[in-house]
Design a protein around this motif. Structure first.
Motif, PDB file in Angstrom:
ATOM      1  N   TRP A  43     -45.552  10.415  46.903  1.00 54.84           N
ATOM      2  CA  TRP A  43     -46.451   9.120  46.520  1.00 54.84           C
ATOM      3  C   TRP A  43     -47.732   9.586  46.254  1.00 54.84           C
ATOM      4  O   TRP A  43     -48.347  10.353  46.957  1.00 54.84           O
ATOM      5  CB  TRP A  43     -46.541   8.193  47.832  1.00 54.84           C
ATOM      6  N   HIS A  44     -48.100   9.073  44.928  1.00 55.88           N
ATOM      7  CA  HIS A  44     -49.561   9.362  44.630  1.00 55.88           C
ATOM      8  C   HIS A  44     -50.254   8.267  44.549  1.00 55.88           C
ATOM      9  O   HIS A  44     -49.935   7.230  43.682  1.00 55.88           O
ATOM     10  CB  HIS A  44     -49.589  10.075  43.081  1.00 55.88           C
ATOM     11  N   LEU A  45     -51.428   7.989  45.233  1.00 54.59           N
ATOM     12  CA  LEU A  45     -52.370   6.991  45.074  1.00 54.59           C
ATOM     13  C   LEU A  45     -53.684   7.325  44.219  1.00 54.59           C
ATOM     14  O   LEU A  45     -54.288   8.085  44.846  1.00 54.59           O
ATOM     15  CB  LEU A  45     -52.773   6.531  46.497  1.00 54.59           C
ATOM     16  N   ALA A  46     -53.641   6.837  43.194  1.00 56.23           N
ATOM     17  CA  ALA A  46     -54.870   7.005  42.202  1.00 56.23           C
ATOM     18  C   ALA A  46     -55.952   6.317  42.832  1.00 56.23           C
ATOM     19  O   ALA A  46     -56.386   5.361  42.037  1.00 56.23           O
ATOM     20  CB  ALA A  46     -54.573   6.895  40.897  1.00 56.23           C
ATOM     21  N   ILE A  47     -56.791   6.780  43.607  1.00 59.02           N
ATOM     22  CA  ILE A  47     -58.213   6.101  44.229  1.00 59.02           C
ATOM     23  C   ILE A  47     -59.283   6.181  43.083  1.00 59.02           C
ATOM     24  O   ILE A  47     -59.378   7.046  42.292  1.00 59.02           O
ATOM     25  CB  ILE A  47     -58.350   6.726  45.275  1.00 59.02           C
ATOM     26  N   ARG A  48     -59.963   5.162  43.589  1.00 56.80           N
ATOM     27  CA  ARG A  48     -61.342   5.035  42.548  1.00 56.80           C
ATOM     28  C   ARG A  48     -62.123   6.116  43.241  1.00 56.80           C
ATOM     29  O   ARG A  48     -62.190   6.308  44.363  1.00 56.80           O
ATOM     30  CB  ARG A  48     -62.045   3.766  42.440  1.00 56.80           C
ATOM     31  N   PRO A  49     -62.885   7.025  42.355  1.00 61.52           N
ATOM     32  CA  PRO A  49     -63.588   8.393  43.012  1.00 61.52           C
ATOM     33  C   PRO A  49     -64.716   7.759  43.982  1.00 61.52           C
ATOM     34  O   PRO A  49     -65.345   6.613  43.801  1.00 61.52           O
ATOM     35  CB  PRO A  49     -64.276   8.754  41.986  1.00 61.52           C
ATOM     36  N   GLY A  50     -64.922   8.249  45.078  1.00 65.11           N
ATOM     37  CA  GLY A  50     -66.230   8.125  45.902  1.00 65.11           C
ATOM     38  C   GLY A  50     -65.643   7.042  47.031  1.00 65.11           C
ATOM     39  O   GLY A  50     -66.380   6.655  47.870  1.00 65.11           O
TER      40      GLY A  50
END
Ligand code: MGD
Ligand code: MGD
Ligand code: SF4
Ligand code: MO
Length: 753
Positions: free
Chosen positions: A218-225
Motif C-alpha cells: 500500500w502506497h500513500l502519496a502524502i502531501r509533503p511536510g
C-alpha cells in the motif's frame, strides 16, 4: 613479493548499511572488491557503490597532499608548511576577533570515520567557539531531539525490527535507494522482501512512488511536510477506536493521557485535506497498525527535513508505543552497541531533561541544539558584519555549498573568509574556497569501526576493519591532522606532537570509565589500564578501550563469560581474530535500563512536544501551496561527493526534475525539456522528466549535484555536473524546535526555460 595476492576484510564506510567487503590486494594495490559472504551481518550483500572504494582510492583527483593558497592559487605544499599556514592565518583572527569568530562545519562522513567520531571533539573544544555547525541540522537533528526528550539520549533510537516484524510502515524513506538510515541493516531490500515472503505487509508513505513504494502493499502519496499530522491522526484514530494498548513497555511510559488529550483535535477528518489522504484511509492505516501482531513504524529524511520534523520523529514512536510495539520483538527496538554508546554507561534511569537554546546564533537568534547552531544560518554568520562575525572557518568532511539551503549565499560568503581550512579528500564546490586543504588518507588506509552505526543497527554486531593499505610515507592519519589542528588552536604551535592529543583523549576516556560506578572497571587505576592497552595508538587504542569497557567487553579481566558461541568477551584482539565480525544476536528488550531521562521513564508527553502542537494545529488552517519541491536519492549516488566515479555517473542523467503530467501540462513543460524552477531565494534550470511517480503539486530534484564551479578539481563530476537543488532551498524555512532545515516541501514555481 610481486604478484602475491592477499585477502583482507573490511566494513564499507560509504553509507549506513555497514556491508562487509572482501578485498583482494596485490602488492600495494586493491585489485578486487566483492561482498564478504561470511560477514556476520551482510552475508555477501553489496550495492553498486561498495566496490567503488577502489575507484575512489585510485581517483587521480583525490588529493594526496596538502594545498595552500599562494597568489590566489591553491598549490601543493609540505605538511609542515600547511600546518604552519593554518597557524599563521588562524591565530591573528582569534587574537583580533575572539574565539567565536571561528566557525566549524562537520560533514556527514565524520560519522563513518573513527577520526571524525573520536578526534573532532577535542579539536572543537580547543577552538572554544559557539559557531559550530554540522550536516545534522540538514538531516536527523529532529529525531535526535525527539529521542533525547523521550528516552534521554539523542542516539537512543528505536529501530524497526526488520527481520521479525509483521508490518512495516515507512514514512519518508527510500531504503531501496539509500540502503537505510538511522536503522542500520545491510540489504534492506532483501529484508523487506523477506517481510512480504513471510506474509507481512509493507506500507509506504511518500509523495513519490519511490522504488520502495513500488514494493509496497500500500502506497500513500502524502502531501509533503504533513507526516506529523498524519501520525497524530493515526494515534487519535486508534484512541477513538478504544484500541490503545501500550503492551509491556506501558509499565515504563509516562504521559499517555496527556499525549492522547493533546492529539485529540487531530482527527482523521481534521487533517485529511492538508495531508492529502482520505480520512477513511487514515483510519484504515490506524486499524491495520493496531491489528498487526507486530508492527514497526519508521520515518526518515522525508519526515525529519520537514517543517514539523521533531513532532514527526516523536509521533513515529508514539505510534510504536500506543500499538504495544515499542521495545518488543517485531516492533521498534533499541540496539545495544558493543562500544561507544551513552545508553550503556553510567546509572540507569538517571538523567536530566535536554535543554536547547543554551546560546543563540548572533544574527537570527536561532537556538543551539546539542551544542550546535543550525547550519541554515551559517552564511549569514559569515556575511553579516559586526562583533562575533565568523571570519575563519574549518570544514571537516563537508560540502555545505551543495548540501545546505540557499547555497548561493553560502558560496559567496565562503569567498570572503580571512581563514578557511578544509580537511577533505577533494577540491570541490566548497573546499575550492580554502586557504589550506589538508587531505586525509583514503578509506583503505585507515582503520575502521562503526562506532555510530552499530548504535543504530537492527542486529547487535561488532566488526573491526584494519587498514588494508599503508598510508603513503609521511602522510598523517586523519586523526593526526585533527590533533594537529587542536594543538594549533590551543596555541601549542604547528610543531606540537599529535600524540599529546591522543594521550589526552585516552586519558579522559579512562578517567570516566573508572569513575563509572556501574561499569566494569570502576575504581581501578587508570595507569594500570593504560598499560594493559599496550602499544596501540590512535583510534585502535580508543576502540579497544571502548570495547573492553562496553557491555560485551572483557572489563580488563573482570569478565570472562562468552558473548557469543565461541567468542570471548570483547577486546580489539578478539575482534581481530574474527575478521567477518562478531554476531551479538538479535535485539532484545532494553526498557527501562537504557533510559536516561529525569523521571527514569519514557517521557511521552515531554513539554517541548506538547508546546509545539499549536504550531502544527495552526498549519491545518494554512493555504496549501500550489507547488512544492522534494528531494530523492539514487542508489548510485552518495550525497555530493561520489560523482567523480565514472562507473556511478555514466549512463542516463540522474539529476532531473520529476514533474507530474498534470503539472507538466499546467506549466507547459515537456519530457526532455528544461524547466526553470524558482523559490524565494533563487532559481535554477533542470532537465524535465515527466512522470506520474510524483504526486501532482510536487516536483522532485535530487541534491548533491551542481559540479560546475570554477576552481573545483573533480573532472568526472564536472562532466556530469547536474544542478544544485539547494539553490532554491530557503534558509528561513526550519523546523522551529530543532532548527533543522526544511529540504522537503519547499514552495516553488515552475516555468519552461
Ligand atoms: N536538498 C537537500 N539537501 C540535502 C539533503 C537532502 O535530502 N536534500 N540531505 C542532507 C543530508 S541527509 C546530509 S547527510 C547532507 C550531507 O552534507 P555534507 O556532509 O556537507 O556533504 P557530503 O556530500 O556528504 O560531503 C562530504 C564531504 O566529505 C569529503 N570526504 C569524503 N570522505 C572523507 C573522509 O574520509 N575524510 C574527510 N575529511 N573528508 C571526506 C567529501 O570529499 C565531501 O567534500 O546533505 C544534506 N543536504
Ligand atoms: N544511494 C544513496 N544512499 C544514501 C545517500 C545518498 O545520497 N545516496 N545518503 C545517505 C544519507 S546522508 C542519508 S541521511 C540517508 C537518507 O535515507 P532516506 O531517508 O531513505 O532518503 P531518501 O532516499 O532521500 O528518501 C526520502 C524519501 O522521502 C520522500 N519524501 C519527501 N518529502 C516527504 C514528506 O514530506 N513526507 C514523506 N513521508 N516522504 C517524503 C522522498 O520522496 C524520498 O523518497 O541515505 C543515505 N544513503
Ligand atoms: S549499501 Fe552502503 S555499506 Fe553496503 S556496499 Fe553499498 S554503500 Fe557500502
Ligand atoms: Mo544524511
Amino acid at each position: 613479493m610481486l604478484g602475491t595476492d592477499r585477502t583482507t576484510f573490511r566494513t564499507c564506510p560509504l553509507c549506513e548499511a555497514t556491508c562487509g567487503l572482501e578485498l583482494t590486494v596485490q602488492d600495494d594495490h586493491v585489485t578486487r572488491i566483492r561482498g564478504d559472504r561470511e560477514d556476520v551481518f551482510s552475508h555477501g550483500f553489496i550495492c553498486p557503490k561498495g566496490s567503488t572504494l577502489r575507484q575512489l582510492h585510485d581517483d587521480p583527483d583525490r588529493l594526496r597532499g596538502p594545498l595552500i593558497r599562494r597568489d590566489g592559487e591553491l598549490v601543493p605544499a609540505t605538511w609542515e608548511e600547511a600546518f604552519a599556514e593554518v597557524e599563521r592565518l588562524l591565530l591573528p583572527v582569534v587574537a583580533e576577533h575572539g574565539r567565536d569568530s571561528v566557525g566549524a562545519y562537520l560533514g556527514n562522513p565524520n560519522a563513518h570515520n573513527l577520526s571524525g567520531v573520536l578526534y573532532v571533539k577535542p579539536f572543537l573544544r580547543s577552538l572554544g567557539t559557539k559557531n559550530l555547525f554540522s550536516a545534522s541540522t540538514v538531516d536527523q537533528r529532529p529525531k535526535e531531539l525527539a529521542n533525547s526528550w523521550l528516552f534521554g539520549g539523542g542516539l537512543t533510537v528505536a529501530v524497526p525490527d526488520l527481520d521479525r516484524t509483521d508490518y512495516l510502515l515507512i514514512l519518508g524513506a527510500n531504503p531501496y535507494a539509500s540502503n537505510g538510515s538511522l536503522a542500520t541493516a545491510p540489504d534492506w531490500p532483501g529484508r523487506i522482501e523477506a517481510i512480504r515472503a513471510r506474509g507481512g505487509r509493507l506500507v509506504v508513505v511518500d509523495p513519490r512512488r519511490s522504488r520502495t513504494a513500488e514494493e509496497a502493499d500500500w502506497h500513500l502519496a502524502i502531501r509533503p511536510g504533513t507526516d506529523a499530522m498524519l501520525l497524530a491522526a493515526v494515534v487519535t484514530s486508534i484512541s477513538e477506536a478504544g484500541r490503545i494498548d501500550t503492551g509491556p513497555a506501558g509499565e515504563w511510559l509516562v504521559g499517555l493521557t496527556e499525549t492522547l488529550g493533546a492529539l485529540a483535535p487531530f482527527t482523521a477528518e481534521a487533517v485529511a485535506a492538508t495531508v492529502g489522504i482520505e480520512a477513511a484511509e487514515i483510519r484504515q492505516l490506524a486499524m491495520e497498525l493496531a491489528d498487526a501482531p507486530t508492527a514497526a513504524v519508521y520515518g526518515r529524511i522525508g519526515t525529519t527535513t520537514a517543517e514539523f520534523g521533531t513532532l514527526a520523529g516523536w509521533l513515529v514512536d508514539v505510534v510504536n508505543m500506543v500499538t504495544g510495539n515499542l521495545d518488543q520483538p517485531g516492533g521498534a527496538m533499541f540496539p545495544k552497541a558493543a562500544a561507544g554508546s551513552a545508553n550503556t554507561r553510567g546509572a540507569s534511569r538517571v538523567g536530566r531533561a535536554l535543554r536547547t537554546g543554551r546560546h543563540h546564533s548572533r544574527v537570527r537568534g536561532l537556538a543551539e541544539t546539542l551544542g550546535e547552531l543550525p547550519v541554515a544560518c551559517l552564511a549569514e554568520e559569515i556575511d553579516t558584519p559586526g562583533e562575533g562575525q565568523v571570519r575563519a572557518l574549518f570544514t571537516i568532511a563537508g560540502n555545505p555549498v551543495l548540501s545546505t539551503p540557499n547555497s548561493a549565499r553560502l558560496d559567496a560568503a565562503m569567498a570572503t573568509l580571512d581563514c578557511y581550512v578544509a580537511v577533505d579528500i577533494y577540491l570541490n564546490e566548497t573546499t575550492r574556497h580554502a586557504h589550506v586543504v589538508l587531505p586525509p588518507p583514503s578509506a583503505f588506509e585507515k582503520d575502521h569501526y562503526d562506532l555510530v552505526f552499530n548504535q543504530l543497527a537492527i542486529r547487535n554486531v561488532a566488526n573491526w576493519s584494519p587498514a588494508a593499505l599503508p598510508a603513503a610515507d609521511g602522510h598523517p592519519q586523519e586523526w593526526e591532522i585533527l590533533a594537529k589542528l587542536a594543538l594549533i588552536a590551543q596555541g601549542l604551535g604547528a610543531d606540537a606532537d599529535p600524540a599529546l592529543v591522543d594521550d589526552l583523549v585516552v586519558g579522559a576516556l579512562l578517567t570516566s570509565a573508572v569513575a563509572d560506578e556501574y561499569g566494569p572497571v570502576h575504581g581501578r587505576d587508570p595507569a594500570d589500564l593504560l598499560e594493559e592497552l599496550g602499544a596501540r595508538r590512535g583510534p585502535a587504542r580508543l576502540v579497544d578501550l571502548l570495547l573492553r569497557t562496553g557491555p560485551y567487553g572483557d572489563g580488563f579481566g573482570s569478565r570472562t563469560n562468552e558473548v557469543a558461541p565461541g567468542v570471548a568477551p570483547l577486546s580489539l584482539d578478539v575482534l581481530e581474530a574474527h575478521p567477518h565480525g562478531v554476531d551479538l544476536g538479535p535485539l532484545e528488550p532494553r526498557l527501562p535500563d537504557l533510559l536516561r531521562t529525569a523521571t527514569g521513564m519514557v517521557e511521552m508527553a515531554a513539554e517541548p512536544f506538547l508546546s509545539d502542537l499549536p504550531r502544527l494545529a495552526a498549519a491545518l488552517d494554512q493555504p496549501i501551496p500550489d507547488l512544492v519541491l522534494v528531494g530523492r536519492r539514487d542508489l548510485r549516488s552518495n550525497n555530493s561527493w561520489m560523482h567523480n566515479v565514472e562507473v556511478l555517473v555514466k549512463g542516463k542523467v540522474r539529476c532531473t526534475l520529476h514533474v507530474n503530467p498534470v503539472d507538466a501540462d499546467r506549466f507547459g513543460l515537456v519530457d526532455g525539456g528544461v524547466a526553470c524552477l524558482s523559490g524565494r531565494v533563487g532559481s535554477l534550470q533542470a532537465p524535465v522528466e515527466v512522470t506520474d511517480s510524483v504526486r501532482p503539486g510536487v516536483v522532485s530534484l535530487p541534491h548533491g549535484w551542481g559540479h560546475d564551479a570554477t576552481g573545483a578539481r573533480m573532472g568526472v563530476a564536472g562532466r556530469h555536473a547536474g544542478v544544485n537543488a539547494n539553490l532554491v532551498a530557503d534558509e528561513l524555512l526550519l523546523d522551529e524546535l530543532s532548527g533543522n532545515a526544511v529540504l522537503n516541501g519547499i514552495p516553488v514555481s515552475l516555468a519552461p526555460c
